[in-house]
Structure formats: C-alpha cells, structure tokens
Design a protein around this motif. Sequence first.
Motif, PDB file in Angstrom:
ATOM      1  N   ALA A 158      -7.122   3.456   2.342  1.00  0.00           N
ATOM      2  CA  ALA A 158      -6.938   4.035   1.332  1.00  0.00           C
ATOM      3  C   ALA A 158      -7.581   3.363   0.172  1.00  0.00           C
ATOM      4  O   ALA A 158      -7.732   1.975   0.326  1.00  0.00           O
ATOM      5  N   LEU A 203       1.246   2.964   3.906  1.00  0.00           N
ATOM      6  CA  LEU A 203       2.424   2.656   4.983  1.00  0.00           C
ATOM      7  C   LEU A 203       2.741   1.188   4.495  1.00  0.00           C
ATOM      8  O   LEU A 203       3.406   0.419   5.577  1.00  0.00           O
ATOM      9  N   HIS A 207      -5.959   1.226   6.585  1.00  0.00           N
ATOM     10  CA  HIS A 207      -6.540   2.825   6.976  1.00  0.00           C
ATOM     11  C   HIS A 207      -7.468   3.125   5.777  1.00  0.00           C
ATOM     12  O   HIS A 207      -7.623   4.411   5.531  1.00  0.00           O
ATOM     13  N   CYS A 251       0.800  -1.023  -0.080  1.00  0.00           N
ATOM     14  CA  CYS A 251      -0.012   0.144   0.007  1.00  0.00           C
ATOM     15  C   CYS A 251       1.048   1.253  -0.028  1.00  0.00           C
ATOM     16  O   CYS A 251       1.954   1.303   0.646  1.00  0.00           O
TER      17      CYS A 251
HETATM   18  S1  FES Z   1      -1.477   0.969   5.089  1.00  0.00           S
HETATM   19 FE1  FES Z   1      -2.918   0.899   3.609  1.00  0.00          FE
HETATM   20  S2  FES Z   1      -4.127   2.586   4.077  1.00  0.00           S
HETATM   21 FE2  FES Z   1      -2.404   2.527   5.521  1.00  0.00          FE
END
Ligand code: FES
Length: 107
Positions: A66, A45, A64, A42
């Motif tokens: 995304a 992060l 999170h 991703c």
């Molecule tokens: S690691 Fe994918 S949205 Fe935070």
Amino acid sequence: MKHYAIDFDQLKDLGKARVVVDQKPLLIVHLEDGIYAINDRCPHLGASLVKGTIEDHTVTCKSHKAKIDLKTGEIIDRAHIAFIKMPTKQAKTYACKVENGKVYVEV
Ligand code: FES
C-alpha cells in the motif's frame, strides 16, 4: 494536544523514526520541506510502516505495498498481492512542529 516525540537532531540523522506518543505508535519522517507524522500501523492490516520505503512524500508498506501520502494519509495505491487489489482505508496523519530543537506532534 501537543506531545514531545523526538529530538530534531536525532530525527535528522535517522531520516525516519518510530515513536510512541500518547500510546499511539507513529512513524515520523524528516523530508527536505518538513516533518510528517503518520500512524505507524498500516491502514490495510496493521503492519508497521517504519520499514517501508519513503519516496516523494509517500511511504510504501513492506507487507502488501500500500502506498500512502505522508502529508494527507491518502492512499495512492491500494494494498495488493500480484494484480489483486485489496480495500485500504485512509491513514491518520498528525501535525508536527519543531520548538527548541524538539519535535512535537499534535495527537
Ligand atoms: S499491511 Fe500494509 S499493505 Fe498490507
């Protein structure tokens, strides 16, 4: 450079798969209009996207949330916790093609 990723029949059965091509982890998705490959880390992060939700040519990261366009890598919705949005870079996508029942990715 073109690299073998997965057999087409296997991908069709699974719908999506995580493969490592040229030392790069990729999420490969089979949709009704084609096959799409995106970096499996991703761009927020680095969580694996393979457990994310696929919907309308996007993948939504479990961590999170995304939301990323599978065709372009564009961020449709940035990573967020509650109402706080976090910077999220564009994701890298890769061209795919099927030849003789095998899926190849341009890496
Ligand atoms: S690691 Fe994918 S949205 Fe935070």
